[in-house]
Design a protein around this motif. Structure first.
Motif, mmCIF file in Angstrom:
data_model
loop_
_atom_site.group_PDB
_atom_site.id
_atom_site.type_symbol
_atom_site.label_atom_id
_atom_site.label_comp_id
_atom_site.label_asym_id
_atom_site.label_seq_id
_atom_site.Cartn_x
_atom_site.Cartn_y
_atom_site.Cartn_z
ATOM 1 N N GLY A 36 -17.591 -21.472 -32.940
ATOM 2 C CA GLY A 36 -17.572 -20.195 -32.231
ATOM 3 C C GLY A 36 -17.530 -20.264 -30.725
ATOM 4 O O GLY A 36 -17.604 -19.214 -30.068
ATOM 5 N N GLN A 37 -17.417 -21.445 -30.133
ATOM 6 C CA GLN A 37 -17.360 -21.512 -28.671
ATOM 7 C C GLN A 37 -16.079 -20.862 -28.144
ATOM 8 O O GLN A 37 -14.984 -21.115 -28.635
ATOM 9 C CB GLN A 37 -17.432 -22.966 -28.183
ATOM 10 N N TYR A 38 -16.227 -20.023 -27.135
ATOM 11 C CA TYR A 38 -15.114 -19.274 -26.566
ATOM 12 C C TYR A 38 -14.261 -20.123 -25.623
ATOM 13 O O TYR A 38 -14.710 -21.134 -25.078
ATOM 14 C CB TYR A 38 -15.623 -18.086 -25.730
ATOM 15 N N TYR A 39 -13.055 -19.626 -25.361
ATOM 16 C CA TYR A 39 -12.204 -20.023 -24.231
ATOM 17 C C TYR A 39 -11.760 -21.488 -24.223
ATOM 18 O O TYR A 39 -11.387 -22.016 -23.171
ATOM 19 C CB TYR A 39 -12.891 -19.716 -22.892
ATOM 20 N N ILE A 40 -11.769 -22.150 -25.347
ATOM 21 C CA ILE A 40 -11.329 -23.550 -25.349
ATOM 22 C C ILE A 40 -9.857 -23.616 -24.965
ATOM 23 O O ILE A 40 -9.019 -22.916 -25.531
ATOM 24 C CB ILE A 40 -11.556 -24.192 -26.728
ATOM 25 N N GLY A 41 -9.546 -24.442 -23.988
ATOM 26 C CA GLY A 41 -8.171 -24.582 -23.515
ATOM 27 C C GLY A 41 -7.713 -23.461 -22.608
ATOM 28 O O GLY A 41 -6.554 -23.439 -22.180
ATOM 29 N N VAL A 55 -14.529 -24.265 -36.149
ATOM 30 C CA VAL A 55 -13.946 -22.931 -35.963
ATOM 31 C C VAL A 55 -14.151 -22.489 -34.517
ATOM 32 O O VAL A 55 -15.275 -22.152 -34.128
ATOM 33 C CB VAL A 55 -14.581 -21.915 -36.927
ATOM 34 N N PRO A 56 -13.104 -22.473 -33.711
ATOM 35 C CA PRO A 56 -13.241 -22.037 -32.325
ATOM 36 C C PRO A 56 -13.425 -20.537 -32.213
ATOM 37 O O PRO A 56 -12.971 -19.772 -33.083
ATOM 38 C CB PRO A 56 -11.921 -22.483 -31.687
ATOM 39 N N GLY A 57 -14.051 -20.094 -31.138
ATOM 40 C CA GLY A 57 -14.281 -18.680 -30.908
ATOM 41 C C GLY A 57 -13.102 -17.981 -30.263
ATOM 42 O O GLY A 57 -11.975 -18.494 -30.245
ATOM 43 N N ASN A 58 -13.358 -16.801 -29.714
ATOM 44 C CA ASN A 58 -12.305 -15.956 -29.171
ATOM 45 C C ASN A 58 -11.570 -16.589 -27.990
ATOM 46 O O ASN A 58 -12.120 -17.400 -27.257
ATOM 47 C CB ASN A 58 -12.884 -14.614 -28.722
ATOM 48 N N ASP A 59 -10.316 -16.144 -27.829
ATOM 49 C CA ASP A 59 -9.478 -16.516 -26.678
ATOM 50 C C ASP A 59 -9.204 -18.005 -26.587
ATOM 51 O O ASP A 59 -9.102 -18.568 -25.492
ATOM 52 C CB ASP A 59 -10.087 -15.999 -25.377
ATOM 53 N N LEU A 60 -9.047 -18.648 -27.693
ATOM 54 C CA LEU A 60 -8.583 -20.039 -27.700
ATOM 55 C C LEU A 60 -7.196 -20.102 -27.069
ATOM 56 O O LEU A 60 -6.295 -19.358 -27.447
ATOM 57 C CB LEU A 60 -8.513 -20.552 -29.137
#
Length: 247
Positions: A36-41, A55-60
């Protein structure tokens, strides 16, 4: 190559570690235990590969220019938000507003997506044009206010489920949507028209289906033999009658 354990890391800490690895010249970064961590990349403008286990969070991948991001599970909302170039591959399902205001690059999703996929997706002439390929089904308002680019919906897990939700192409004024195995016209907005893809369209479809199949291990010949429906806007100004005319 750099490997980062994301377990129990706050999103800001994780993203700072990713930025540090990129600044050090890493060409491939593997993130384990993402939850769930946001903003990856987000905003990355280097040709780096980021592999995400979890599972990545929002705005990947939001606002990114050039990276290749691979997610080996599901992903949340806002994937590829306003991205300009690069590639995002999701080996599971994706959430709402996939490719929001996407300006370039490509996104491939193996499974289903949520509501408002590719809302406001746009392109610049023929030079910069985004592509999104969805392997499963999509929720309501897919292609809403779409202004450019190519969206391909394959419906590989369709079975008895509706391929799209209501209000398909609402406010659409550019680009093209291609849907495999037909469209329920009652789900489409009044701003779009349905037609048969021409030879040039089919070249584009088959090239992207071939890439999709090579990524996710599907039989390209089996998918490509099915018919596609092309969805395009009736007008470049679907709501022009609502504006006050100038002097």
């Amino acid at each position: 190559m750099k490997r980062i354990d994301a377990h129990n890391l706050k999103y800001a800490v994780l993203n700072e570690l990713v930025r540090q690895a990129i600044a050090e010249g890493c060409k491939k970064i593997i993130l384990d235990g993402v939850c769930g961590q946001y903003y990856i990349g987000c905003g990355v403008a280097k040709p780096v590969e980021i592999v995400i286990n979890g599972v990545p969070g929002n705005d990947l991948g939001a606002f990114m220019e050039g990276p290749a991001i691979v997610v080996n599970e599901d992903a949340q909302d806002g994937i590829g938000n306003t991205m300009s170039s690069g590639e995002i591959i999701i080996h599971g399902n994706a959430g709402d507003v996939l490719g929001y205001s996407m300006r370039g690059g490509s996104i491939f999703v193996k499974g289903n997506v949520g509501y408002r996929a590719c809302i406001h997706m746009k392109a610049y002439k023929e030079d910069i044009s985004p592509t999104v390929v969805i392997g499963g089904c999509a929720g309501a308002f897919m292609g809403e206010y779409m202004a450019g680019g190519t969206l391909i919906l394959l419906g590989l897990n369709r079975d008895k489920k509706r391929l799209t939700g209501n209000y398909l192409g609402t406010g659409m004024h550019g680009g093209a949507i291609f849907v495999r195995q037909g469209v329920d016209e009652t789900l489409c907005s009044n701003e779009v028209i349905l037609s048969k893809p021409d030879d040039k369209d089919m070249e584009k479809i088959l090239a992207n289906v071939k890439k999709f199949c090579s990524i996710f291990g599907y039989d390209c010949d089996k998918i490509a033999k099915d018919e596609f429906v092309k969805i395009t806007p009736k007008s470049k100004r679907p709501y022009g009658n609502l504006y006050i005319p100038g002097p």
